[in-house]
Write a protein that holds these residues in place. Structure first.
Motif, mmCIF file in Angstrom:
data_model
loop_
_atom_site.group_PDB
_atom_site.id
_atom_site.type_symbol
_atom_site.label_atom_id
_atom_site.label_comp_id
_atom_site.label_asym_id
_atom_site.label_seq_id
_atom_site.Cartn_x
_atom_site.Cartn_y
_atom_site.Cartn_z
ATOM 1 N N TYR A 157 0.833 -1.203 0.000
ATOM 2 C CA TYR A 157 0.000 0.000 0.000
ATOM 3 C C TYR A 157 0.866 1.251 0.000
ATOM 4 O O TYR A 157 0.566 2.222 -0.715
ATOM 5 N N SER A 158 1.924 1.246 0.781
ATOM 6 C CA SER A 158 2.836 2.392 0.819
ATOM 7 C C SER A 158 3.589 2.523 -0.498
ATOM 8 O O SER A 158 3.761 3.628 -1.032
ATOM 9 N N GLN A 159 4.034 1.396 -1.037
ATOM 10 C CA GLN A 159 4.778 1.424 -2.289
ATOM 11 C C GLN A 159 3.905 1.948 -3.424
ATOM 12 O O GLN A 159 4.368 2.726 -4.275
ATOM 13 N N HIS A 160 2.637 1.551 -3.443
ATOM 14 C CA HIS A 160 1.754 2.005 -4.515
ATOM 15 C C HIS A 160 1.465 3.503 -4.419
ATOM 16 O O HIS A 160 1.344 4.173 -5.449
ATOM 17 N N GLN A 161 1.375 4.040 -3.215
ATOM 18 C CA GLN A 161 1.064 5.463 -3.062
ATOM 19 C C GLN A 161 2.255 6.357 -3.394
ATOM 20 O O GLN A 161 2.132 7.574 -3.474
ATOM 21 N N GLY A 162 3.419 5.748 -3.569
ATOM 22 C CA GLY A 162 4.591 6.518 -3.961
ATOM 23 C C GLY A 162 5.393 7.086 -2.816
ATOM 24 O O GLY A 162 6.393 7.775 -3.031
ATOM 25 N N VAL A 163 4.991 6.805 -1.594
ATOM 26 C CA VAL A 163 5.746 7.216 -0.408
ATOM 27 C C VAL A 163 5.895 5.990 0.479
ATOM 28 O O VAL A 163 4.911 5.497 1.035
ATOM 29 N N SER A 164 7.104 5.476 0.585
ATOM 30 C CA SER A 164 7.344 4.252 1.350
ATOM 31 C C SER A 164 8.715 4.336 2.014
ATOM 32 O O SER A 164 9.468 5.289 1.801
ATOM 33 N N THR A 165 9.024 3.336 2.812
ATOM 34 C CA THR A 165 10.321 3.264 3.473
ATOM 35 C C THR A 165 10.863 1.849 3.307
ATOM 36 O O THR A 165 10.216 0.988 2.700
ATOM 37 N N GLU A 166 12.024 1.615 3.851
ATOM 38 C CA GLU A 166 12.621 0.282 3.771
ATOM 39 C C GLU A 166 12.290 -0.565 4.998
ATOM 40 O O GLU A 166 12.715 -1.710 5.101
ATOM 41 N N VAL A 167 11.545 0.010 5.923
ATOM 42 C CA VAL A 167 11.178 -0.709 7.154
ATOM 43 C C VAL A 167 9.659 -0.710 7.296
ATOM 44 O O VAL A 167 8.961 0.074 6.657
ATOM 45 N N LEU A 223 -15.684 7.397 -1.144
ATOM 46 C CA LEU A 223 -16.509 8.352 -1.876
ATOM 47 C C LEU A 223 -15.708 9.590 -2.234
ATOM 48 O O LEU A 223 -15.691 10.032 -3.388
ATOM 49 N N PHE A 224 -14.990 10.143 -1.278
ATOM 50 C CA PHE A 224 -14.199 11.336 -1.532
ATOM 51 C C PHE A 224 -12.931 11.008 -2.323
ATOM 52 O O PHE A 224 -12.385 11.879 -2.993
ATOM 53 N N ALA A 225 -12.480 9.755 -2.245
ATOM 54 C CA ALA A 225 -11.317 9.349 -3.034
ATOM 55 C C ALA A 225 -11.634 9.399 -4.525
ATOM 56 O O ALA A 225 -10.822 9.863 -5.336
ATOM 57 N N VAL A 226 -12.828 8.934 -4.883
ATOM 58 C CA VAL A 226 -13.224 8.964 -6.289
ATOM 59 C C VAL A 226 -13.441 10.399 -6.752
ATOM 60 O O VAL A 226 -13.186 10.735 -7.909
ATOM 61 N N THR A 227 -13.906 11.248 -5.861
ATOM 62 C CA THR A 227 -14.061 12.655 -6.196
ATOM 63 C C THR A 227 -12.700 13.294 -6.469
ATOM 64 O O THR A 227 -12.533 14.059 -7.416
ATOM 65 N N ALA A 228 -11.719 12.985 -5.633
ATOM 66 C CA ALA A 228 -10.384 13.564 -5.787
ATOM 67 C C ALA A 228 -9.626 12.951 -6.960
ATOM 68 O O ALA A 228 -8.835 13.630 -7.605
ATOM 69 N N GLY A 229 -9.861 11.662 -7.220
ATOM 70 C CA GLY A 229 -9.163 10.975 -8.307
ATOM 71 C C GLY A 229 -10.062 9.945 -8.956
ATOM 72 O O GLY A 229 -10.072 8.785 -8.532
ATOM 73 N N PRO A 230 -10.854 10.334 -9.950
ATOM 74 C CA PRO A 230 -11.803 9.415 -10.587
ATOM 75 C C PRO A 230 -11.176 8.116 -11.084
ATOM 76 O O PRO A 230 -11.826 7.069 -11.079
ATOM 77 N N ALA A 231 -9.907 8.155 -11.487
ATOM 78 C CA ALA A 231 -9.251 6.955 -12.004
ATOM 79 C C ALA A 231 -8.997 5.922 -10.918
ATOM 80 O O ALA A 231 -8.620 4.781 -11.210
ATOM 81 N N SER A 232 -9.222 6.288 -9.656
ATOM 82 C CA SER A 232 -8.956 5.367 -8.547
ATOM 83 C C SER A 232 -9.934 4.200 -8.488
ATOM 84 O O SER A 232 -9.740 3.262 -7.721
ATOM 85 N N VAL A 233 -10.982 4.237 -9.310
ATOM 86 C CA VAL A 233 -11.914 3.104 -9.330
ATOM 87 C C VAL A 233 -11.237 1.869 -9.909
ATOM 88 O O VAL A 233 -11.706 0.738 -9.714
ATOM 89 N N ALA A 234 -10.140 2.081 -10.618
ATOM 90 C CA ALA A 234 -9.367 0.968 -11.175
ATOM 91 C C ALA A 234 -7.971 0.985 -10.563
ATOM 92 O O ALA A 234 -7.374 2.041 -10.406
ATOM 93 N N GLY A 235 -7.477 -0.185 -10.197
ATOM 94 C CA GLY A 235 -6.151 -0.264 -9.604
ATOM 95 C C GLY A 235 -5.934 -1.613 -8.958
ATOM 96 O O GLY A 235 -6.801 -2.489 -9.020
ATOM 97 N N PRO A 236 -4.820 -1.802 -8.295
ATOM 98 C CA PRO A 236 -4.502 -3.102 -7.705
ATOM 99 C C PRO A 236 -5.341 -3.442 -6.470
ATOM 100 O O PRO A 236 -5.405 -4.599 -6.071
ATOM 101 N N PHE A 237 -5.994 -2.442 -5.865
ATOM 102 C CA PHE A 237 -6.758 -2.679 -4.653
ATOM 103 C C PHE A 237 -8.252 -2.486 -4.890
ATOM 104 O O PHE A 237 -8.661 -1.753 -5.793
#
Length: 224
Positions: free
Chosen positions: A63-73, A117-131
């Protein structure tokens, strides 16, 4: 330029329609004339909760890796964290939280439905993805925008939903930095060093410090 304060009805309705396709088949109007009520699947709820934990405390999880902000721990998404946060939301939201929007569910399902609901409003393309959750499919920056929209939504002030919105990242942080990753509920004890301790650099439980053991200078009382 469109601002949060001028968040349009059209944009809101677009998010509702898209989110309904993800959660279940849902048809209702902005005025509250609800027909079908969406019921998020357990898999979608779990993905949303993990997406929130990854946002609050990024780690080395998918989940962290997909959002583009992650760590090694490890971070917020650790064994037992999602289950604990879901139970917390279930206890914190015992009533339909967003029935004003036609979504009459409670607990973690209500939180997931609201955030998605607000996620789709902020990013309509989020309806498709790995999760299965639109929120979990967003970038870290767009997740932050979701909470910005939730925090400035003009319909919420003065309603229970306002307090629930403010509690989402707070409760997620409590869980992420707690001992839940290494706590055995049956034994009621830690089975290892919690991830939260690593994240904060906490050295662990102490039996006390030398300067607080005994009495300073041997003085154990004061005469009046």
């Amino acid at each position: 330029m469109e601002t949060n304060a001028l968040w349009s009805r059209r944009r809101f309705l677009g998010g509702v329609v898209a989110t309904g396709a993800v959660l279940t088949s849902v048809a209702w109007s902005f005025a509250g004339e609800a027909t079908a009520q969406p019921t998020p699947s357990s898999h979608s709820v779990r993905d949303t909760i993990n997406g929130i934990l990854a946002f609050v405390a990024p780690g080395n999880d998918p989940y962290s890796q997909h959002q583009g902000v992650s760590t090694e721990v490890p971070g917020g998404v650790t064994p037992g964290a999602a289950e604990t946060l879901e139970r917390t939301f279930d206890l914190a939201v015992p009533i339909p939280l967003i029935d004003m929007l036609g979504i009459a569910v409670t607990g973690s399902s209500a939180i997931a439905a609201l955030v998605d609901l607000f996620a789709v409003t902020a990013g309509p393309a989020s309806v498709a993805g790995p999760f299965a959750s639109p929120f979990a499919n967003l970038s870290h920056a767009t997740k932050a925008h979701v909470f910005e929209l939730l925090d400035t939504e003009p319909q919420f002030p003065g309603r229970p939903i306002e307090y629930a919105v403010n509690a989402i990242p707070t409760l997620a942080a409590f869980v992420a930095y707690s001992e839940v990753s290494s706590f055995d509920g049956e034994l009621r004890e830690l089975t290892g060093r919690p991830v939260g301790w690593e994240l904060t650099g906490y050295e662990g439980v102490s039996d006390g410090w030398d300067e607080f053991q005994g009495y300073y200078g041997g003085v154990d009382r004061a005469e009046g």
